[in-house]
Design an enzyme around this catalytic site. Structure first.
Site, PDB file in Angstrom:
ATOM      1  CG  HIS A  52       9.309   4.059   7.894  1.00 51.26           C
ATOM      2  ND1 HIS A  52      10.415   3.339   7.485  1.00 51.26           N
ATOM      3  CD2 HIS A  52       8.252   3.516   7.219  1.00 51.26           C
ATOM      4  CE1 HIS A  52      10.047   2.415   6.624  1.00 51.26           C
ATOM      5  NE2 HIS A  52       8.733   2.491   6.446  1.00 51.26           N
ATOM      6  CG  HIS A  54       5.225   1.660   7.108  1.00 48.20           C
ATOM      7  ND1 HIS A  54       5.613   2.063   5.852  1.00 48.20           N
ATOM      8  CD2 HIS A  54       4.132   2.408   7.426  1.00 48.20           C
ATOM      9  CE1 HIS A  54       4.791   3.003   5.415  1.00 48.20           C
ATOM     10  NE2 HIS A  54       3.891   3.241   6.357  1.00 48.20           N
ATOM     11  CG  ASP A  56       7.563  -3.590   6.409  1.00 47.73           C
ATOM     12  OD1 ASP A  56       6.971  -2.566   6.806  1.00 47.73           O
ATOM     13  OD2 ASP A  56       8.191  -3.620   5.328  1.00 47.73           O
ATOM     14  CG  HIS A  57      10.485  -0.726   8.268  1.00 49.31           C
ATOM     15  ND1 HIS A  57      11.645  -0.418   7.595  1.00 49.31           N
ATOM     16  CD2 HIS A  57       9.562  -1.003   7.309  1.00 49.31           C
ATOM     17  CE1 HIS A  57      11.439  -0.499   6.296  1.00 49.31           C
ATOM     18  NE2 HIS A  57      10.173  -0.855   6.087  1.00 49.31           N
ATOM     19  CG  HIS A 106       7.754   5.265   2.618  1.00 52.38           C
ATOM     20  ND1 HIS A 106       7.127   4.492   1.681  1.00 52.38           N
ATOM     21  CD2 HIS A 106       7.841   4.493   3.732  1.00 52.38           C
ATOM     22  CE1 HIS A 106       6.851   3.305   2.197  1.00 52.38           C
ATOM     23  NE2 HIS A 106       7.263   3.281   3.447  1.00 52.38           N
ATOM     24  CG  ASP A 123      10.314   1.025   3.364  1.00 52.32           C
ATOM     25  OD1 ASP A 123      11.315   0.294   3.366  1.00 52.32           O
ATOM     26  OD2 ASP A 123       9.187   0.644   3.747  1.00 52.32           O
ATOM     27  CG  HIS A 161      11.473  -3.480   1.363  1.00 52.44           C
ATOM     28  ND1 HIS A 161      10.697  -4.542   1.742  1.00 52.44           N
ATOM     29  CD2 HIS A 161      11.049  -2.416   2.082  1.00 52.44           C
ATOM     30  CE1 HIS A 161       9.811  -4.144   2.656  1.00 52.44           C
ATOM     31  NE2 HIS A 161      10.007  -2.848   2.880  1.00 52.44           N
TER      32      HIS A 161
HETATM   33 ZN   LIG Z   1       7.520   1.652   4.862  1.00 49.23          ZN
END
Ligand SMILES: [Zn+2]
Length: 259
Positions: A52, A54, A56-57, A106, A123, A161
């Site tokens: 996805h 985001h 941090d990905h 999410h 996530d 995570h």
């Molecule tokens: Zn995420």
């Protein structure tokens, strides 16, 4: 198949999977630690898989795709440098058939990659927990987790995570008598004390201790109805109640919470 976890930021994992024909990077949120690992081991990746959008990905995607001239797989129009748009079904990557599972909740265009016994679920499903509902609805996330729950028990849950310890503290609150939860908590406390990851877990293990995959279990239903007496008790209502309950829960091991 050798699977390597590269730590990034505070609690993200970037996965590096050697398939025999390729070397895939999953959710490279930060290029720095990936480049460091690749250089130290003389490796060259062959593809980037994104679950996805985001930051941090995907934060390292543009740099890594450019540097190594990589195809980038993902869903939706928010993945940078995307070259291959994936949908539910099969996609061929480096000669390997990879199953794509659409798992919204999410985010609306979140996908999982399932290859052999590895599930890269970003996530959506965490060990002993699940992602927050950011863009979708609790119904969507519930359906997505149901889809994942029906994969074979040996499936390795490669989530993005290291939230396991905090999640287990919540799981213990929901099911104080669950022996699997207690055993997993003891194991993970030891692993984390030695700086080792608690991942990947197995789907079989998750089904034993992850309350979000146990919404039909009598004890979980009871706990949800204790916390929210208005909860009707269907698996979906129990799930939505647990998710709201968890949103306001801070584990003793984690004061920052989920992203
Ligand atoms: Zn995420």
């Amino acid at each position: 198949m050798p699977l390597t976890l590269i730590s990034a930021f505070r609690d993200n994992y970037i996965y590096l999977l050697e398939t025999g024909t390729g070397l895939w990077l999953v959710d490279p949120g930060d290029a720095g630690p990936v480049e460091h690992h690749l250089q130290a081991h003389g490796l060259s990746p062959t593809a980037i898989l994104c679950t996805h959008h985001h930051a941090d990905h995907v934060g390292g995607v543009v740099h890594l795709a450019r540097k190594y001239d990589l195809p980038v797989y993902g869903s939706g129009d928010r993945i940078p440098a995307l070259t291959h748009h994936v949908r539910e079904g099969r996609v061929r990557i480096d000669g390997e058939d990879v199953e794509i599972l659409e798992i919204p909740g999410h985010t609306l265009d979140h996908v999982a990659y399932w290859w052999k016994d590895c599930l890269f679920c970003g996530d959506t499903l965490f060990s002993a927990g699940c992602g927050r509902v950011f863009e979708g609805t609790a119904d969507m996330l519930f359906d997505s987790l149901e889809k994942l729950r029906h994969l074979p028990g040996i499936t390795k849950v490669c989530c993005a995570h290291e939230y396991t310890l905090a999640n287990l503290h919540f799981a213990r609150l929901v099911e104080p008598d669950n022996a699997w939860t207690r055993a997993r908590l003891a194991d993970v406390e030891k692993l984390r004390a030695r700086g080792k990851p608690s991942l990947p877990s197995t789907l079989e293990g998750e089904k034993s201790c992850n309350p979000f995959l146990r919404c039909s279990e009598a004890k979980v239903v009871e706990a949800a109805r204790r916390w929210n007496p208005g909860c009707g008790g269907t698996p979906l209502e129990v799930f939505a109640t647990l998710r709201r309950w968890k949103d306001g829960f801070t584990a003793p091991s984690d004061r920052r919470g989920e992203t």
